[in-house]
Design an enzyme around this catalytic site. Structure first.
Site, short mmCIF file in Angstrom:
data_model
loop_
_atom_site.label_atom_id
_atom_site.label_comp_id
_atom_site.label_asym_id
_atom_site.label_seq_id
_atom_site.Cartn_x
_atom_site.Cartn_y
_atom_site.Cartn_z
N THR A 216 20.27 -11.93 -11.84
CA THR A 216 19.91 -12.97 -12.80
C THR A 216 19.14 -14.09 -12.10
O THR A 216 18.10 -14.55 -12.60
CB THR A 216 21.19 -13.52 -13.48
OG1 THR A 216 21.84 -12.44 -14.14
CG2 THR A 216 20.87 -14.62 -14.47
N ASN B 72 18.73 -0.85 -18.85
CA ASN B 72 20.16 -0.73 -18.54
C ASN B 72 20.96 -0.08 -19.66
O ASN B 72 22.00 0.51 -19.43
CB ASN B 72 20.75 -2.09 -18.18
CG ASN B 72 20.33 -3.18 -19.13
OD1 ASN B 72 19.13 -3.48 -19.26
ND2 ASN B 72 21.28 -3.78 -19.81
N GLN C 51 18.47 -1.49 -12.05
CA GLN C 51 19.20 -0.22 -12.29
C GLN C 51 18.66 0.95 -11.47
O GLN C 51 19.15 2.06 -11.61
CB GLN C 51 19.12 0.13 -13.79
CG GLN C 51 19.88 -0.83 -14.70
CD GLN C 51 21.39 -0.79 -14.50
OE1 GLN C 51 21.94 0.16 -13.91
NE2 GLN C 51 22.08 -1.81 -14.97
N SER D 210 19.99 -6.02 -7.56
CA SER D 210 21.32 -6.64 -7.54
C SER D 210 22.27 -5.68 -6.83
O SER D 210 22.40 -4.52 -7.23
CB SER D 210 21.79 -6.89 -8.97
OG SER D 210 23.10 -7.39 -8.95
N THR E 160 23.55 -21.83 2.28
CA THR E 160 24.08 -21.04 3.40
C THR E 160 24.23 -19.58 2.96
O THR E 160 24.77 -19.30 1.88
CB THR E 160 25.44 -21.61 3.86
OG1 THR E 160 25.22 -22.96 4.23
CG2 THR E 160 26.01 -20.83 5.04
N CYS F 219 29.80 -8.91 -29.07
CA CYS F 219 30.69 -9.53 -30.04
C CYS F 219 30.43 -11.03 -30.08
O CYS F 219 30.63 -11.72 -29.09
CB CYS F 219 32.14 -9.27 -29.65
SG CYS F 219 33.28 -9.70 -30.95
N1 PLP Z 1 18.74 -6.86 -14.85
C1 PLP Z 1 19.29 -5.71 -15.29
C2 PLP Z 1 18.38 -4.62 -15.79
C3 PLP Z 1 20.67 -5.54 -15.28
O1 PLP Z 1 21.20 -4.40 -15.73
C4 PLP Z 1 21.48 -6.60 -14.80
C5 PLP Z 1 22.96 -6.48 -14.81
O2 PLP Z 1 23.55 -5.92 -15.70
C6 PLP Z 1 20.86 -7.77 -14.35
C7 PLP Z 1 19.49 -7.87 -14.38
C8 PLP Z 1 21.66 -8.95 -13.85
O3 PLP Z 1 22.19 -8.70 -12.57
P1 PLP Z 1 23.39 -9.61 -12.02
O4 PLP Z 1 24.62 -9.12 -12.69
O5 PLP Z 1 23.40 -9.38 -10.54
O6 PLP Z 1 23.05 -11.02 -12.36
#
Ligand code: PLP
Length: 403
Positions: free
Chosen positions: A75, A153, A181, A201, A239, A327
């Site tokens: 994110t 995702n 992903q 990630s 850090t 939800c």
């Molecule tokens: N982008 C995609 C396509 C994801 O599937 C996700 C997590 O589900 C993210 C970004 C966000 O990653 P993070 O959970 O490390 O913030």
């Protein structure tokens, strides 16, 4: 939580931390806990381990280690890249992305829009695919960046990132892809892809949560999002999360090693799970096309039943899966991805995502297949939307492209 067995089919949400990864990070938590910026060896040895991990992750991407910026999550990487594109090109106030991105892009775009940035959300067709001609046409002289995810995702659908990167290059617009992903499932070569920025990630590749990555191509304009110390060559203050970075490095090595298994054994498990569900449970339809798709993901619509009910029933059996619904205040809204694909709300609300991984076994797939038909039948019996008996026949084998 009891010690009952978990049947984990939600690897797109997060993944189990690999035992090898735990082993790699524990010494940093227990023994090597110095600050990597410190002048003495107790700190600089940690800095050295961070650089080793950076090289391991760079190898997974075919990148130069200097092109990698460790962040706190996917994110943050997604937020950082959009902010940087606007900050480094002050005359440009237009962004292009798609209607099916992760909320880490979509929600951020909503905020930017409220601040006066123009955002083009490219639509997708019933298969979830983009029109590249429309993408090309949408680029304007004031477009600061194009951001398109590599793998969705929710459905696992793959976008043609190399082609999109070529369009952006020809139009002289920076291109970012959210590849969160992808690692371990597809080979990633940032040079061959031609992307300027790429997000990862670590918790999607068997490392802990709270550590992410932004690939920033050499000489690409970039302004830090988290401003503070000189860490990450001045591209991200704070850090370093040393233990998690070292974990990420080890996980990157494992992801490269697991590429083949994901595309053979895991793919075969996914295909068996999917085809058996579609064949044996009436009124089930795959969401989106069979290919091009991640080898581990299957999104299936169970008609005349709501996914939340399926999730709860499966949870009682120790089975973890996801729905494409969120939800909000007690009512279920179909996900923006399924809505963008034009799925009717009733069908979208019955969509369940199964996402497999290297720790799944044949026995686990058998377990799901042995319980799912009864779960669905029971829920349909209790459902006000339950199909009359005459409709409980199988639809044509593959109707996904006519959704
Ligand atoms: N982008 C995609 C396509 C994801 O599937 C996700 C997590 O589900 C993210 C970004 C966000 O990653 P993070 O959970 O490390 O913030």
């Amino acid at each position: 939580m009891t010690d009952r067995k978990i049947y984990y089919f939600d690897n797109n949400a997060t993944t189990r931390v690999a035992p090898e990864v735990v082993d790699a990070m524990v010494p940093l938590l227990r023994d090597h806990w110095g600050n990597p910026s410190s002048a003495y060896r107790f700190g600089s040895q940690v800095a050295r381990q961070i650089e080793e991990a950076r090289a391991q992750v760079a190898a997974l991407l075919n990148a130069d280690p200097k092109e990698l910026v460790f962040t706190s999550c996917g994110t943050e990487s997604n937020n950082a890249v959009l902010q940087s594109a606007l900050a480094t090109q002050p005359g440009k106030r237009h962004l292009i992305t798609t209607a099916v991105e992760h909320s880490a892009i979509i929600k951020h775009c909503e905020v930017l829009r409220a601040q006066g940035v123009e955002v083009t959300l490219l639509p997708v067709d019933a298969d979830g695919m983009l029109d590249l001609h429309l993408l090309d046409q949408s680029i304007r002289p004031d477009t600061a960046i194009v951001s398109v995810m590599w793998a969705n995702n929710e459905t696992g659908l793959l976008f043609p990132i190399e082609e999109i990167a070529a369009i952006c290059r020809s139009r002289n617009v920076p291109f970012h892809t959210d590849a969160t992903q992808v690692p371990g499932k597809l080979k990633i070569d940032v040079k061959a892809l031609g992307v300027d920025f790429l997000t990862l990630s670590a918790h999607k590749l068997h490392a802990p949560k709270g550590i992410g990555l932004l690939f920033v191509k050499r000489r690409a304009k970039f302004q830090p999002y988290i401003i503070g110390g000189h860490q990450e060559r001045g591209k991200r203050g704070g850090t370093e999360n040393a233990a998690s970075i070292v974990a990420f490095g080890r996980a990157a090595e494992l992801a490269a090693a697991h590429l083949e298994e994901e595309n053979t054994r895991v793919r075969a498990l996914r295909d068996r799970l999917e085809s058996t569900i579609l064949r044996t449970i009436p009124n089930t339809i795959r969401t989106g096309p069979k290919e091009p798709r991640l080898p581990n993901t299957s999104n299936i619509a169970f008609e005349f039943v709501e996914a939340e009910g399926i999730l709860m029933a499966l949870d009682h059996l120790g089975i973890c899966v996801s729905s494409g619904s969120a939800c909000t205040t007690g009512s279920l809204n179909p996900s923006h991805v399924l809505t963008a694909m034009g799925l009717k709300p009733a069908r979208a609300k019955g969509c369940v995502r199964f996402s497999l991984g290297i720790y799944n076994t044949e026995d686990e797939v058998d377990y799901v297949l042995s319980h799912l038909p009864r779960v669905i039948a029971r829920l349909r019996e209790a459902s006000p939307h339950h199909a009359p008996k005459s409709r409980e026949s199988k639809p044509p084998a593959d109707v996904s492209s006519h959704l």
